[in-house]
Design a protein around this motif. Structure first.
Motif, PDB file in Angstrom:
ATOM      1  N   ILE A  30      -6.779   5.913 -10.519  1.00 44.50           N
ATOM      2  CA  ILE A  30      -6.176   5.163 -11.118  1.00 44.50           C
ATOM      3  C   ILE A  30      -7.321   3.790 -11.006  1.00 44.50           C
ATOM      4  O   ILE A  30      -7.712   2.470 -11.807  1.00 44.50           O
ATOM      5  N   MET A  31      -7.910   3.894  -9.443  1.00 46.24           N
ATOM      6  CA  MET A  31      -8.941   2.650  -9.007  1.00 46.24           C
ATOM      7  C   MET A  31     -10.314   2.464 -10.337  1.00 46.24           C
ATOM      8  O   MET A  31     -11.002   2.097 -10.616  1.00 46.24           O
ATOM      9  N   ASN A  32     -10.669   3.964 -10.460  1.00 46.42           N
ATOM     10  CA  ASN A  32     -11.713   3.989 -10.958  1.00 46.42           C
ATOM     11  C   ASN A  32     -11.974   3.695 -12.398  1.00 46.42           C
ATOM     12  O   ASN A  32     -12.421   2.971 -12.757  1.00 46.42           O
ATOM     13  N   LEU A  33     -10.163   4.022 -13.129  1.00 43.12           N
ATOM     14  CA  LEU A  33     -10.532   3.753 -14.715  1.00 43.12           C
ATOM     15  C   LEU A  33      -9.745   2.351 -15.191  1.00 43.12           C
ATOM     16  O   LEU A  33      -9.779   1.803 -16.058  1.00 43.12           O
ATOM     17  N   LYS A  34      -8.911   1.676 -13.991  1.00 40.82           N
ATOM     18  CA  LYS A  34      -7.749   0.932 -14.340  1.00 40.82           C
ATOM     19  C   LYS A  34      -8.969  -0.582 -14.032  1.00 40.82           C
ATOM     20  O   LYS A  34      -8.769  -1.807 -13.594  1.00 40.82           O
ATOM     21  N   PHE A  83     -14.687  -4.454  -4.020  1.00 41.29           N
ATOM     22  CA  PHE A  83     -13.944  -5.795  -4.876  1.00 41.29           C
ATOM     23  C   PHE A  83     -15.195  -7.006  -6.201  1.00 41.29           C
ATOM     24  O   PHE A  83     -15.863  -7.205  -5.123  1.00 41.29           O
ATOM     25  N   ASN A  84     -14.994  -5.261  -6.909  1.00 37.01           N
ATOM     26  CA  ASN A  84     -15.448  -5.490  -7.907  1.00 37.01           C
ATOM     27  C   ASN A  84     -16.063  -4.701  -8.523  1.00 37.01           C
ATOM     28  O   ASN A  84     -14.955  -3.761  -8.605  1.00 37.01           O
ATOM     29  N   VAL A  85     -15.875  -5.410  -9.919  1.00 36.12           N
ATOM     30  CA  VAL A  85     -15.673  -3.760 -11.378  1.00 36.12           C
ATOM     31  C   VAL A  85     -17.509  -3.634 -11.629  1.00 36.12           C
ATOM     32  O   VAL A  85     -18.508  -4.524 -11.110  1.00 36.12           O
ATOM     33  N   LEU A 119       1.129  -1.505  -0.428  1.00 35.93           N
ATOM     34  CA  LEU A 119       0.260   0.085  -0.697  1.00 35.93           C
ATOM     35  C   LEU A 119       1.449   0.974   0.146  1.00 35.93           C
ATOM     36  O   LEU A 119       0.334   2.644  -1.344  1.00 35.93           O
ATOM     37  N   LEU A 120       1.756   1.572   0.749  1.00 38.96           N
ATOM     38  CA  LEU A 120       2.822   2.496   1.200  1.00 38.96           C
ATOM     39  C   LEU A 120       3.556   2.612  -0.639  1.00 38.96           C
ATOM     40  O   LEU A 120       3.803   3.976  -0.787  1.00 38.96           O
ATOM     41  N   ASN A 121       3.419   1.631  -1.367  1.00 37.41           N
ATOM     42  CA  ASN A 121       4.390   2.005  -2.523  1.00 37.41           C
ATOM     43  C   ASN A 121       3.055   1.838  -3.665  1.00 37.41           C
ATOM     44  O   ASN A 121       3.527   1.642  -4.631  1.00 37.41           O
ATOM     45  N   GLU A 122       1.968   2.138  -3.233  1.00 40.27           N
ATOM     46  CA  GLU A 122       0.582   2.500  -4.318  1.00 40.27           C
ATOM     47  C   GLU A 122       0.383   1.406  -4.929  1.00 40.27           C
ATOM     48  O   GLU A 122       0.229   2.146  -6.165  1.00 40.27           O
ATOM     49  N   LYS A 123       0.514   0.767  -4.342  1.00 38.04           N
ATOM     50  CA  LYS A 123      -0.116  -0.997  -5.561  1.00 38.04           C
ATOM     51  C   LYS A 123      -1.453  -0.401  -4.722  1.00 38.04           C
ATOM     52  O   LYS A 123      -2.120  -0.469  -3.409  1.00 38.04           O
ATOM     53  N   VAL A 124      -2.131  -1.410  -5.852  1.00 39.50           N
ATOM     54  CA  VAL A 124      -3.694  -1.228  -5.277  1.00 39.50           C
ATOM     55  C   VAL A 124      -4.225  -3.180  -4.993  1.00 39.50           C
ATOM     56  O   VAL A 124      -3.710  -3.611  -5.609  1.00 39.50           O
ATOM     57  N   VAL A 125      -4.418  -3.385  -4.195  1.00 36.66           N
ATOM     58  CA  VAL A 125      -4.971  -4.670  -3.267  1.00 36.66           C
ATOM     59  C   VAL A 125      -5.915  -5.046  -2.939  1.00 36.66           C
ATOM     60  O   VAL A 125      -7.110  -4.135  -1.977  1.00 36.66           O
TER      61      VAL A 125
END
Length: 375
Positions: free
Chosen positions: A197-201, A318-320, A160-166
Motif C-alpha cells: 500500500i505504502m509503495n504503490l499508493k 513524508f514525501n513521494v 493505525l490499528l485500523n490499517e490507516k496510513v498516517v
C-alpha cells in the motif's frame, strides 16, 4: 550513476526505471554490497589495530550504508560505533561550521555530558500550534483539534490499528536524509499489505522496496537482533528480526523463495509477525526511539504498544518519490492530498482524507510530481 563503460564491463545495459528486476540486477547489487562490506571491515580493523580505541565514529556517504554498518557493529573490533546522521553531502555544512569554529576561530572543543549532542538530528524548522491553526483556518481545511496529548495519541493509534496510513508532522524537521519521526508516514507493521500500500499508493515506487521499523528503545532487543546496550537512533543500522518473531513458511512459500525470479513475489511472502518491515533475508533497517530525543513519538509508540502488544511502527519519509521531505504544514497537506494517505497529523490537529472537500485530480497530481523530476 553508471556509464557505458560500466555496462560493457558487466555485460548488460543499465536497468530502466520501473522495468522488471532480473536476476543479473540482484546479483550485481549483492556483489557491490559484498565488496563494500569487505572494504569497510578491513579499514575498521586497520584503524583498531593502529589506535587500540574501543569506539568508532563514521561519516561520509558510505556511512549511510546501513547493512555494512550493522555488520561492522556485530563483526567488527569496536565495542560501539556512532554514525553522523547527515553523512552524505548535506553533512558538509556541519563540517564547515565546525572547522571554522574550532580551527579558524580557535574555539575550544568540549562534550556536553554523556548524551548524544546531535539532539536526535531534529535541528530544522518547527511550526507552533498557532501557525498550524492559522494555515488550517485560512485554507478552510476540515480538521479535529485535541487539547490533550493523550487523546491525540489514542486517536492516532486507533487509525493505525485500523490499517490507516498516517502522515505525522511534529516539531523540528530532521537534518539529514532520513525521516526520524518528525516528518514521517506511519503504518501498522503487522499488516501483510502495508508495504505494498505504502509503495504503490503513497510513495509511488516499486513494491519490493522495504520500509524501516521504529521501535521503543527498551524493546528493540526483544524484536530485533541488536544488543540491549546498543541503539540505532538515526536509522543507520540493519539488524535481523529475532527468530521468535519469524514465521514458518509453507512448502509452497519455500519453493517460491528458492525458485521465483520475481523479487516482488518473494517480498510479498510474510516472513515475520511484522511483515511490512521485514525484508527477504529477515533484515530490517532499524530506528530505536527514546523519550529524550523524540518524546511525542516515544509516547505514540508506547500507546500503540499498550493497545496492540507490538512496540513497532512502519516509518518512511513524508514525501513521494522524487520529492523532498516536506518541511512546512503547507508542504505536508499538499503531499497528503496528492497521495492516498488516510490521515494527516499536524501537531495537535488531525485531518482525515474522507472529510476533505476534494482530492487532487490526476492532472493536478501529475503536475505536482513533475515539479520534482530531474532534467
Amino acid at each position: 550513476m553508471t556509464n557505458s563503460a560500466f555496462s560493457r564491463l558487466i555485460g548488460f545495459e543499465a536497468r530502466q526505471p520501473e522495468s522488471r528486476l532480473e536476476q543479473c540486477h540482484m546479483d550485481l547489487a549483492a556483489s557491490v554490497q559484498e565488496v563494500t562490506e569487505r572494504i569497510v571491515l578491513a579499514i575498521a580493523q586497520h584503524i583498531h589495530r593502529s589506535t587500540g580505541l574501543k569506539h568508532l565514529v563514521l561519516a561520509g556517504g558510505v556511512a549511510l550504508n546501513c547493512v555494512a554498518n550493522g555488520k561492522l557493529l556485530r563483526q567488527g573490533p569496536f565495542e560501539d560505533i556512532w554514525i553522523q546522521p547527515a553523512s552524505g553531502d548535506a553533512g558538509g555544512a556541519l563540517g564547515a561550521a565546525l572547522f571554522t569554529w574550532h580551527q579558524l576561530l580557535s574555539q575550544p572543543r568540549y562534550v556536553e555530558g554523556q548524551g548524544d549532542s546531535q539532539r536526535g538530528s531534529l535541528l530544522g524548522p518547527a511550526y507552533n500550534s498557532a501557525e498550524i491553526a492559522s494555515f488550517l483556518t485560512a485554507e478552510k481545511i476540515p480538521h479535529h483539534h485535541y487539547d490533550h496529548e493523550e487523546a491525540l495519541l489514542h486517536r492516532v493509534t486507533n487509525l493505525l490499528l485500523n490499517e490507516k496510513v498516517v502522515g505525522w508532522f511534529q516539531g523540528r524537521m530532521e537534518y539529514g536524509p532520513r525521516a526520524l519521526g518528525s516528518r514521517s508516514i506511519l503504518g501498522d507493521p503487522r499488516s501483510p499489505k502495508m508495504q505494498s500500500i505504502m509503495n504503490l499508493k503513497i510513495k509511488y515506487r516499486e513494491s519490493f522496496r522495504p520500509f524501516a521499523p521504529i521501535v521503543l528503545r527498551e524493546e528493540a532487543s526483544q524484536w530485533f537482533q541488536i544488543s540491549p546496550e546498543h541503539e540505532s537512533p538515526y536509522m543507520l543500522l540493519v539488524a535481523e528480526v529475532n527468530p521468535t518473531q519469524r514465521l514458518s513458511l509453507s512448502s509452497t512459500q519455500q519453493s517460491v523463495m528458492r525458485q521465483s525470479i520475481d523479487l516482488c513475489e518473494r517480498v510479498n511472502i510474510a516472513r515475520s509477525t511484522i511483515p511490512a518491515v521485514t525484508h527477504v533475508d529477515h533484515s530490517a533497517r532499524l530506528q530505536t526511539v527514546d523519550s529524550q530525543r523524540n518524546p511525542r513519538l516515544y509516547r505514540l509508540l508506547s500507546t500503540f504498544h499498550q493497545q496492540s502488544g507490538c512496540p513497532v511502527l512502519v516509518n518512511t519519509s513524508f514525501n513521494v518519490r522524487g520529492e523532498p521531505i516536506v518541511c512546512t504544514p503547507q508542504d505536508a497537506y499538499r503531499c497528503f492530498m496528492a497521495t492516498e494517505m488516510d490521515a494527516l497529523v499536524l501537531g495537535e490537529y488531525v485531518i482525515l482524507k474522507n472529510e476533505q472537500p476534494k482530492s487532487l485530480s490526476n492532472q493536478e497530481h501529475a503536475q505536482h510530481l513533475a515539479n520534482f523530476e530531474l532534467d
